[in-house]
Write a protein that holds these residues in place. Structure first.
Motif: not given
Length: 172
Positions: A93-99, A129-134, A148-150, A159-164
């Motif tokens: 996948l291109p950079e900044d895209m994930y499975y 856009n997709d939405a992540y369930v946290v 990209k804003q969120a 296995k770490r994600m930093v979000v707004d």
């Protein structure tokens, strides 16, 4: 060590007299089926490697033919089975895209203060856009737009994600 398999499609109804089967792709890359010579076919979690003897697109949809399944009657037994490839055969996948399988299980942290907010447990697909369930640390669930804003950073190795944190929405 057992090979990790990634589901890329599902077999549908038969097509034609030679036992070919339509594929419902579970990937954004339906052309990927054209280059395969073998694929894993699953039935209730049991996977069998099968040789592909024909592959083409019909109306933009992949159609596969398998060795030993050359009549519509024989191939009909494969309908509704999943198709998978080894993890090392997924399309880059291109950079900044994930499975989805790569980001599920990521710990989610706030960009303001760095506190752990929860864990990414699912991805829902919407037209915009997709939405992540946290799953939050208190057990509640929140939605996070996959923008990209969120999403500030993703580290797949850790296995770490930093979000707004202000982008988290109540889950309904």
């Amino acid at each position: 060590m057992k090979e990790e398999l990634i589901t890329v499609g599902k077999l549908g109804k038969t097509r034609g007299l030679h036992g070919e089967l339509y594929v419902t792709p579970l990937t954004d890359f339906p052309d990927r089926f054209l280059d395969l010579t073998e694929i894993f076919v699953g039935n209730r979690g049991v996977w069998e490697k099968m040789k592909i003897i024909s592959s083409r697109l019909v109306g933009g949809r992949p159609v596969l033919g398998f060795e030993s399944f050359t009549t519509p009657e024989a191939s009909a037994r494969l309908t509704n089975r999943e198709l998978a490839v080894p993890r090392d055969q997924v399309v880059d996948l291109p950079e900044d895209m994930y499975y989805v399988f790569e980001i599920i299980g990521c710990a989610v942290y706030s960009d303001a203060g760095g506190a752990q907010l929860g864990e990414l447990v699912d991805v829902e697909h919407y037209p915009a856009n997709d939405a992540y369930v946290v799953r939050m640390t208190d057990g509640s669930r929140r939605m996070l737009p996959a923008t990209k804003q969120a999403i500030k950073t993703v580290d797949l190795q850790a296995k770490r994600m930093v979000v707004d944190a202000d982008s988290l929405l109540e889950f309904e």
